[in-house]
Design a protein around this motif. Sequence first.
Motif: not given
Length: 121
Positions: A20-35, A95-108
């Motif tokens: 599990s990757c638990a996040a704080s912050g009300r805007t988490f739903g706007r972020y892509a997530v990578g493992w 786990c990591a979160a990105s506000s701009t992209a997703w996938g293996s090459t995204a900047n998290y």
Amino acid sequence: VQLQASGGGLVQAGGSLRLSCAASGRTFGRYAVGWFRQTPGKEREFVASLTWNGYSTDYADSVKGRFTTSRDNAKNTVYLQMNSLKPEDTAVYYCAASSTAWGSTANYDFWGQGTQVTVSS
């Protein structure tokens, strides 16, 4: 956004774990997530990623068909279901979160502390 991965442990080959990757912050739903995962002496390796709504996912070839990532934005949590585990899956998983992209090459932008997964043969 602050992230915390959990759910790691020791499991026999062929077994399963759910991270599990638990996040704080009300805007988490706007972020892509990578493992990602890392073992001592090796570079960090991409494992899986999913978009902010969970509709699209991407996996490393080494885990395709065995791992599944999903999310519940109402709970601010992302999951990584790992089945048919192999000794080579042993690593610290992040786990990591990105506000701009997703996938293996995204900047998290944000990274959580890792959780250790150990698969015994």
